[in-house]
Structure formats: C-alpha cells, structure tokens
Design an enzyme around this catalytic site. Structure first.
Site, short mmCIF file in Angstrom:
data_model
loop_
_atom_site.label_atom_id
_atom_site.label_comp_id
_atom_site.label_asym_id
_atom_site.label_seq_id
_atom_site.Cartn_x
_atom_site.Cartn_y
_atom_site.Cartn_z
N ARG A 86 -7.52 -7.83 -1.06
CA ARG A 86 -6.17 -8.22 -0.63
C ARG A 86 -6.16 -8.59 0.84
O ARG A 86 -5.35 -9.38 1.29
CB ARG A 86 -5.18 -7.05 -0.84
N CYS A 129 0.83 -1.21 0.00
CA CYS A 129 0.00 0.00 0.00
C CYS A 129 0.87 1.26 0.00
O CYS A 129 1.87 1.34 0.72
CB CYS A 129 -0.91 0.01 1.23
#
Ligand code: EPZ
Length: 456
Positions: free
Chosen positions: A436, A138
C-alpha cells in the site's frame, strides 16, 4: 519481478507451501546496495484528488506504483475522470467530464483507504454533492473525522449521515471561514485547503499541519491558480478564486520510505544508498539516527545510510507533528533500538494505538513493554495528549525467526526488518498491506541482497 526470481520463488514457494501473501525470510544478511524512492504516498494521493479542482488536465510526475495510488485512480474514474499514464511514474488527469457516483460504486473502490474523505471539497465545488462511505486505513487508532466535518460545516456544507455513509451538500455554496483545528491534523488541513481554494471569500486556518506533504500540496494548488499564504504560528490564509487550471508537478520524495530503509540498514548492519532522498525534509530523523549511532552521508543524488559497526546507543523518542519526529518513523526504527545496549523509550503522541506491532517483535526475542496510558512521570518536551502510549525497549536482545502477521503498513515494514536481522527463518503473512505504501518492495529486497522466498 524478474522472471528467474519469480521462477525460483515459485519452485521454492511450492517446496515450503507458501501462500501468495506470505514471504519467507532467512535473516542475517546485511542489506547493502542502491535503491530509488519515488514520490510520497502521502502527497501523491492528495495531488490526484486536487486534479478534480482543475478545469483543464493535470500531470503528476514521480507517482509511486503502490496500491493506495491505484485506489485513488479507481475512485477518480468512478467520478468520470479519465486517467492516463503517458510514461512510467506519470499520471495525467482529464477532468472535463466529472459526474456523480453512487455509494456502492465509491465503496467498492474505496476499499481500505481514508482518501475518499478528501474528495468532499472538490466534489461539492464540481457537483454540489459528495458521498463518503465508511473509511478504512491502518488500525492504529480510532481515527475520527470530526475535525473534517466541523471544517466542512464551517464552509456552509450540510452533513447528512445515513447507514450507507455521509452525504454532503452545499445548497448556498461554500463560503470562506475562520477555522481552528483542535490538533494540527494533516488530513483536516488538506480538507480545508482543497475546499477553501474555490470557496467564496477568505479562509483563515489556525493550528494547521505544516508537514512537507502539506507544503507540496499548497505548491500544486498555487500552480493551479490558488492564493494561499502560510503565516507564522501554523496559520494558513486562503483567498478563494472562481477558476483553477490543471497543474504539472513532480511529487515530493517519500521521506517515510527513506526513513524505513535507513532503519533497515541500521538493524541489518547494512549500507544502503537511497536515491532521491533529500536532507531538508529529514532533519529530525537524521538527528535521531545519529544519536542512535547510525551513519549517513548526504550526497547530490541522495543519502547513504550505514551501520558503522560496534554498539548502537539507546534513545528517548517523542513522536510529534512536523517538524517533530514523525509517528510513521517509530515502527521501522524500533527494531534497531532492540539492539542498542540499555533502555530506549518511545512516546507515541499522535495515535492512541500504534504499538500493536511490538507483540511480534517480542515473539522474536525483543524486550518491549507497552504502557497503554503512557509514562506520566517522565520528563517531556512534546505536549502530553490525553490518550498517548509509550514503549520501553530493553536491549540488546538477539532476535530469532518466527511466524508473524503484518498488522498495518509501517508495522509490516518493521516486521520485515526484524526478520531480515534475526537469526534463522521467519514466515511473514498479510504482506500485501506493505505494498500500500512501499513501491516494488520485493525487487528492492532482492537488489539489497536479502535472502527470501516470495511467490506473489
Ligand atoms: C496522515 O494521516 C498520514 N496519512 C499518516 O500516515 C500520518 O501518520 C499522519 O498524517 C500524521 O502525520 C496520509 O497522509 C494518508 P491526522 P491523517 O489527521 O491525515 C486525530 C502512513 O503510515 N484526528 O494528522 O489521517 C487522529 O485520530 C499513515 O503513511 C481527530 O481526532 O492523520 C490522530 O490522532 C499512517 N479528528 C491525529 O489527529 C480528525 O478529524 C493525527 O491525525 C482528524 C484527526
């Protein structure tokens, strides 16, 4: 997804011209019902890597069906590990034929994950070499790996950087070392654990991370035959051994997912029972939840979270390493804070850029101001870091629907909550990122009574 929902979604999708990574949400329905969370993303993926250290097969139970697990599975198979699924939520790893892989293969499987960095220790022990492609993950900060590389060098590894990535070797083997982390990094602590367990001699790790996922990984390594003692003051002692066996282990529940659904119950005025949630790993979160005005009830099988009606209360949150308030909890909880009358403040001290998701919340009517250099004059409990940020949230602000794009995993869940609690319709794109780390999110939203269309 059950067929009728898929059919309705498809028809509805065509009607609204929905793309496959988009979801259309009609806000206003309180989320209510019962869902179950499985093992933690941030433990299961590391436990899969630990299996590489075992000379005999390992069995991991309560593995979440999320894409990060698929990425690690793909990487293990690239290295010759046979991965089987004896039953739902279980993965069995046969590591009898581990072999070298090439950068291109690794890169192709690593995709957007940071996990390849943790393969270093086990691969150096098994193959004498480890290749690390450029890492994903991320975009919530620079996310350097200097602590990892410094630790591996301390064990005696040679680090060569090339345009393809990083190549590590250990011509003289790996030797126990004394390592002090500049910051209690979860990843760097896992790196040291996965390397030191088979290094020659004793490793003394100072300023270590002690998150519940770290403790669960230590439990797994001890089951495999490792000698690891957790001392006071973030010190971990690891006595290297020559041989490790496979493990059988049930993954710790995902406390980040539990906190996310608890936040969703609060923001949507809902009532959600989260099966498999346990109080002992969520103490700090539950304290803040109560301070904001959320209600919870700890039961044998899980925890019930609900909005008691009436006004919520503003709070000041400082994210921190465990046992502090986790950085992964601030994004989902912030939506509820936009509904609390008064001023809430979130000091983000773990990552330097984790408020990108607030732009979309402001588009939906929230009043959030991000201070890129933090709030130096505000009284603090958690030690300041030189790069932290802060967000000031003025509430209550009614939220309205909007078209928004998911920036990262936890930001994405926050956007789902905002759309579910907003007046009107929202279209959220790039929702694939959410899978995810959140298992079966569409089914869970349907179970909890959300009004949405998703083609998928
Ligand atoms: C783990 O990330 C989790 N990810 C993160 O969850 C979580 O937010 C984080 O720990 C903190 O709890 C996984 O377990 C896969 P760190 P990790 O190393 O290990 C700096 C989620 O949403 N640092 O503890 O990458 C770093 O930049 C994810 O599930 C260095 O400077 O986190 C950050 O500011 C997001 N150099 C801080 O330390 C290094 O070599 C904490 O990072 C390593 C880290």
């Amino acid at each position: 997804m059950n067929t009728s929902l898929a059919f309705d979604a498809h028809k509805a999708g065509e009607r609204v011209g929905l793309k496959s990574d988009e979801i259309v949400i009609n806000g206003g329905n309180p989320l209510s019902g019962r869902i179950r969370v499985r093992g933690a993303k941030n433990l299961a993926t590391k436990a899969m890597v630990a299996a590489l250290l075992g000379e005999t097969p390992s069995l991991l139970k309560d593995v979440p069906d999320i894409s990060d697990v698929q990425v690690v599975r793909g990487l293990l198979e690239v290295y010759g590990v046979r991965v089987m699924s004896p039953s739902v939520g279980e993965l069995r790893f046969d590591t009898s034929r581990v072999e070298t892989a090439h950068f291109a293969e690794i890169d192709a499987h690593a995709g957007a994950s940071r996990i390849p960095i943790l393969f270093c220790g086990p691969l150096l022990h098994r193959l004498g070499e480890a290749l690390i492609p450029d890492l994903g993950g991320c975009r919530i900060g620079d996310r350097p790996i200097d602590f990892h590389m410094d630790a591996l060098r301390a064990f005696g590894a040679i680090v060569d950087k090339s345009h393809e990535g990083i190549r590590l070797t250990a011509p003289n083997g790996l030797k126990g070392a004394e390592i002090t982390l500049p910051y209690p990094s979860v990843g760097a602590t896992e790196q040291v654990l996965l390397t030191a367990v088979k290094a020659d001699g004793v490793t003394e790790l100072h300023n270590a991370a002690i998150e519940p996922e770290i403790m669960d990984l230590i439990a797994i390594l001890q089951k495999m035959g490792a000698i690891i003692s957790v001392e006071p003051n973030r010190t971990i002692l690891i006595e290297g051994v020559d041989r490790l066996e496979g493990y059988t282990h049930r993954a710790l529940f995902d406390r980040n997912e539990v906190a996310s659904w608890a936040a969703a119950a609060l923001a949507t005025h809902g009532d959600i029972f989260v099966e498999n949630a346990r109080q002992d790993q969520l103490m700090t979160f539950l304290n803040v939840y109560r301070k904001v005005g959320g209600k919870f009830d700890v039961q044998e099988e899980g925890i019930r979270f609900w909005h008691p009606g009436g006004d919520l209360r503003p709070v000041t949150i400082e994210t921190d390493v465990h046992p502090g308030f986790m950085t992964d909890w601030q994004q989902p909880l912030m939506v509820a804070l936009t509904q609390a009358p008064g001023t809430s403040i979130v000091h983000e001290t773990v990552y330097e850029n984790r408020f990108g998701f607030t732009e979309a919340l402001n588009e939906m009517g929230a009043k959030i101001v991000v201070h890129k250099n933090g709030l130096p004059d505000h009284p603090r409990r958690v030690a300041r870091r030189d790069f932290e940020q802060a967000a000031i949230i003025e509430g209550p602000t009614p939220l309205h629907g909007a078209d928004i794009r998911v920036p990262d995993l936890r930001g994405g869940f926050s956007h789902l909550i905002a759309a579910l609690s907003a007046e009107g319709q929202s279209t959220i794109s790039n929702v694939g990122i959410i899978s995810r780390g959140y298992e079966h999110i569409i089914e869970k939203l349907a179970t909890l009574g959300a009004d949405f269309v998703f083609e998928g």
